[in-house]
Design an enzyme around this catalytic site. Structure first.
Site, PDB file in Angstrom:
ATOM      1  N   ALA A  56       0.817  -1.214   0.000  1.00 55.53           N
ATOM      2  CA  ALA A  56       0.000   0.000   0.000  1.00 55.53           C
ATOM      3  C   ALA A  56       0.852   1.266   0.000  1.00 55.53           C
ATOM      4  CB  ALA A  56      -0.934  -0.011   1.210  1.00 55.53           C
ATOM      5  N   THR A  80      -4.975  -3.309   1.029  1.00 56.59           N
ATOM      6  CA  THR A  80      -5.491  -3.697   2.337  1.00 56.59           C
ATOM      7  C   THR A  80      -4.366  -3.605   3.357  1.00 56.59           C
ATOM      8  OG1 THR A  80      -7.030  -5.247   1.299  1.00 56.59           O
ATOM      9  CG2 THR A  80      -6.626  -5.535   3.653  1.00 56.59           C
ATOM     10  N   SER A  85       0.566  -5.976  15.592  1.00 54.89           N
ATOM     11  CA  SER A  85       0.894  -5.673  16.986  1.00 54.89           C
ATOM     12  C   SER A  85       1.888  -4.521  17.137  1.00 54.89           C
ATOM     13  CB  SER A  85       1.446  -6.932  17.663  1.00 54.89           C
ATOM     14  OG  SER A  85       2.592  -7.382  16.962  1.00 54.89           O
ATOM     15  N   THR A  86       2.260  -3.877  16.015  1.00 56.83           N
ATOM     16  CA  THR A  86       3.186  -2.742  16.083  1.00 56.83           C
ATOM     17  C   THR A  86       2.516  -1.488  15.531  1.00 56.83           C
ATOM     18  OG1 THR A  86       4.128  -3.048  13.870  1.00 56.83           O
ATOM     19  CG2 THR A  86       5.096  -4.354  15.659  1.00 56.83           C
ATOM     20  N   HIS A  88       3.391   0.058  12.896  1.00 54.22           N
ATOM     21  CA  HIS A  88       3.579   0.106  11.443  1.00 54.22           C
ATOM     22  C   HIS A  88       2.273   0.424  10.719  1.00 54.22           C
ATOM     23  CE1 HIS A  88       4.161  -1.847   7.412  1.00 54.22           C
ATOM     24  NE2 HIS A  88       5.246  -1.108   7.484  1.00 54.22           N
ATOM     25  N   PHE A 113      -9.616   6.456  -3.267  1.00 49.18           N
ATOM     26  CA  PHE A 113      -8.993   5.778  -2.138  1.00 49.18           C
ATOM     27  C   PHE A 113      -9.768   4.505  -1.816  1.00 49.18           C
ATOM     28  CE2 PHE A 113      -8.339   5.007   2.414  1.00 49.18           C
ATOM     29  CZ  PHE A 113      -6.957   5.070   2.490  1.00 49.18           C
TER      30      PHE A 113
END
Length: 153
Positions: A56, A80, A85-86, A88, A113
């Site tokens: 993306a 997508t 868990s970060t 990012h 978009f």
């Protein structure tokens, strides 16, 4: 008072669709929905070019190149991003949204978009053709309408 609206007729229009390869099991469905919708509204497949990018984050640069080429009436951006868990996820979502918006303003070409930003794989699947519809198809409708609104101005 004048009321300007865009119709949903894609006959004679040319489109580019930039799709992220990361999470392609979802993005394939978004792409299929977009192409199907464009064709159902009068576009011909030979007037629809698709470009795959790694993820993306790379979408805005390629969308800008496509818009600046002068070949396309609109560019549809599909991808997508699923929260992990970060942090990012937050960086990618924010930069992709800003980048796509900037391309539209810089080029004057409708840049749609269609990047899903979801909390889970289940949410992404729902938005790629199951109970929440197909966001690729919705973006295609938006692209057609925006092209025709701009032509009417």
């Amino acid at each position: 008072m004048a009321k300007i609206t865009g119709n949903l007729v894609a006959t004679g229009l040319k489109f580019s669709i930039v799709t992220a390869r990361f999470n392609d099991f979802i993005n394939d469905k978004l792409l299929s929905g977009a192409v199907d919708t464009l064709v159902r509204h009068g576009a011909v497949e030979s007037d629809i070019d698709t470009v795959w990018v790694p993820g993306a984050f790379e979408i805005p640069l390629v969308a800008k190149k496509m818009a600046e080429s002068g070949k396309y009436d609109a560019v549809i951006c599909l991808g997508t991003v699923i929260r992990g868990s970060t942090t990012h996820y937050d960086y990618v979502c924010n930069e992709v949204a800003k980048g796509i918006g900037a391309v539209a303003l810089q080029t004057g070409v409708p840049i749609m978009f269609g990047v899903l930003t979801t909390e889970s794989i289940e949410q992404a699947i729902e938005r790629a053709g199951t109970k929440a519809g197909n966001k690729g198809a919705e973006c295609a409708l938006g692209a057609i309408e925006m092209v025709n609104v701009l032509k009417a101005l």
